[in-house]
Design a protein around this motif. Sequence first.
Motif, PDB file in Angstrom:
ATOM      1  N   ASN A 400       0.817  -1.221   0.000  1.00 50.72           N
ATOM      2  CA  ASN A 400       0.000   0.000   0.000  1.00 50.72           C
ATOM      3  C   ASN A 400       0.849   1.269   0.000  1.00 50.72           C
ATOM      4  O   ASN A 400       2.054   1.227   0.240  1.00 50.72           O
ATOM      5  N   LYS A 401       0.185   2.375  -0.290  1.00 52.08           N
ATOM      6  CA  LYS A 401       0.883   3.649  -0.519  1.00 52.08           C
ATOM      7  C   LYS A 401       1.693   4.079   0.709  1.00 52.08           C
ATOM      8  O   LYS A 401       2.833   4.509   0.587  1.00 52.08           O
ATOM      9  N   GLU A 402       1.083   3.916   1.866  1.00 53.03           N
ATOM     10  CA  GLU A 402       1.756   4.314   3.113  1.00 53.03           C
ATOM     11  C   GLU A 402       3.096   3.589   3.268  1.00 53.03           C
ATOM     12  O   GLU A 402       4.126   4.213   3.517  1.00 53.03           O
ATOM     13  N   SER A 403       3.038   2.250   3.079  1.00 52.11           N
ATOM     14  CA  SER A 403       4.265   1.457   3.235  1.00 52.11           C
ATOM     15  C   SER A 403       5.259   1.836   2.147  1.00 52.11           C
ATOM     16  O   SER A 403       6.465   1.931   2.399  1.00 52.11           O
ATOM     17  N   PHE A 404       4.743   2.024   0.932  1.00 53.47           N
ATOM     18  CA  PHE A 404       5.608   2.376  -0.191  1.00 53.47           C
ATOM     19  C   PHE A 404       6.350   3.684   0.115  1.00 53.47           C
ATOM     20  O   PHE A 404       7.569   3.769  -0.025  1.00 53.47           O
ATOM     21  N   ASP A 405       5.614   4.691   0.573  1.00 55.71           N
ATOM     22  CA  ASP A 405       6.226   5.998   0.869  1.00 55.71           C
ATOM     23  C   ASP A 405       7.275   5.862   1.963  1.00 55.71           C
ATOM     24  O   ASP A 405       8.351   6.446   1.894  1.00 55.71           O
ATOM     25  N   ARG A 406       6.949   5.060   2.989  1.00 58.37           N
ATOM     26  CA  ARG A 406       7.900   4.896   4.087  1.00 58.37           C
ATOM     27  C   ARG A 406       9.185   4.228   3.594  1.00 58.37           C
ATOM     28  O   ARG A 406      10.284   4.679   3.884  1.00 58.37           O
ATOM     29  N   VAL A 407       9.000   3.182   2.777  1.00 57.56           N
ATOM     30  CA  VAL A 407      10.170   2.434   2.312  1.00 57.56           C
ATOM     31  C   VAL A 407      11.060   3.326   1.446  1.00 57.56           C
ATOM     32  O   VAL A 407      12.275   3.368   1.646  1.00 57.56           O
ATOM     33  N   ILE A 408      10.452   4.046   0.494  1.00 54.99           N
ATOM     34  CA  ILE A 408      11.332   4.833  -0.387  1.00 54.99           C
ATOM     35  C   ILE A 408      11.962   6.032   0.345  1.00 54.99           C
ATOM     36  O   ILE A 408      13.023   6.495  -0.036  1.00 54.99           O
TER      37      ILE A 408
END
Length: 438
Positions: A400-408
């Motif tokens: 999901n977007k939240e996890s994606f943003d955190r990872v990048i």
Amino acid sequence: MANRHYSKFIFYWDIWILVLITYAAFEIPLFVVMQYKPPVIISALNIIVSLVFIADVVVRRRVAHSKGKKYAMVWLLTDVAAAIPFELLIFTGIGLSLVAWLRVIRLVKLFRVYGFKTVWEYRINLNPGLVRLGFFFYILVLGMHWISCGWVNIHDFKEDDPTGLLWQTDLVWKYMMSAYWCTSTVTTIGYGDIHPNHSRVFEIVYTMGVQFLGAGAFGYTIGNIATLLANLDVAKMRHRERVDSVDNFMKSKKLPQGLQERVHHYFNYLWDSRQGYDDATILQELPDSFKYEFAVELNQEVLEKVPMFKGADQNLLREIAICLVPCIFTPGDAIFSFGEVGDKMYFIRKGQVEVVSSDGKEVYATLGEGDFFGEVALLLKQPRNATIRSIGYCDLYSLNKESFDRVISYYTDFEKKIQQMARDRMHSTNKPEGLTLL
Ligand code: CMP
């Protein structure tokens, strides 16, 4: 890794110990009741058992040490007692009866079998109920052997010997008759052709005890087998119930036949690919300490398939693994459509998807195992620039977007890589007006 090899060694070592314990548990009671002069092969075997049990003391000590634990005193005493080679006393001319009873001490090692059962229930790749039942039969057979040995000792075989030649000397015949009596009594069949001598009270009491035990063991076995059969495939049963209830629901609502078939096949595919288990729910129930490891192992397959993750930072892989959510799409599904707001990206574990234009006429690309899609909308915070359609059944993982943003935000190398890939894709796609990548 070294630990894994070590535990594999312990697993095989335990099997080896179980074989020797079993041998001892059969041979020693026979020796007690028959007090035969052991043939060379039996003497040799008994000495091997002693030597291996001595080695076992060393192994257990090392195992306890490697786990940072102490070798518990009771276990140390048990293992040492079982390792004492009392059989050597036979060669000193001491009475066989004393040696026989001293050798019984070795049977304390049978307590180890309970430990093996506990570990093997989860270690062996079998239904735990089946492992438990296997151990129950093991104990039952051993118990029946001991009961038979007891019968050899107390029963007067004179009446049971039609030839009149066997009852005094033939030990094998006596044992076979006892085993036959024991089996028919324990299984509650009770032919009654071999029965206690009615003038010998002890034989009668012994028989009653065995009958009592037999009835219990019989009930326990039948009950256990019934439960085991009912539970053997709990997951499959639940799945069947679920499919049946959905099928019934769709019929009662008179949904179109084609849709009913699609839903039905979807459930079947779900079973084939995940056997009715939901990774995400299991993961949620685990403590943080091994959640990450569990997630990485579980999602190893998909992480290995994605070329972009080759050689990636282990922490990045752990972060992503824990956030992946499995999902399945049926043939022809639009996973998402052009212009929608993007809230997740996907990795393909199995199957293929097409990247198609907004009108569905142009296919920009076909993506397969190890590919990903849906990243552009997340990077750009813009609507989807293409429609994604599954070709056959597709087994995907979403992030999901939240996890994606955190990872990048943590892993800038990864961000650069994925941005480059998105840029290349944008160039080869008829992007909607105004979309640009930084
Ligand atoms: P997104 O814009 O979020 O949704 C559509 C997705 O299709 C897009 O992200 C990319 O992941 C993918 N995509 C777009 N164009 C191409 C292409 N030419 N080749 C492969 N994938 C593409």
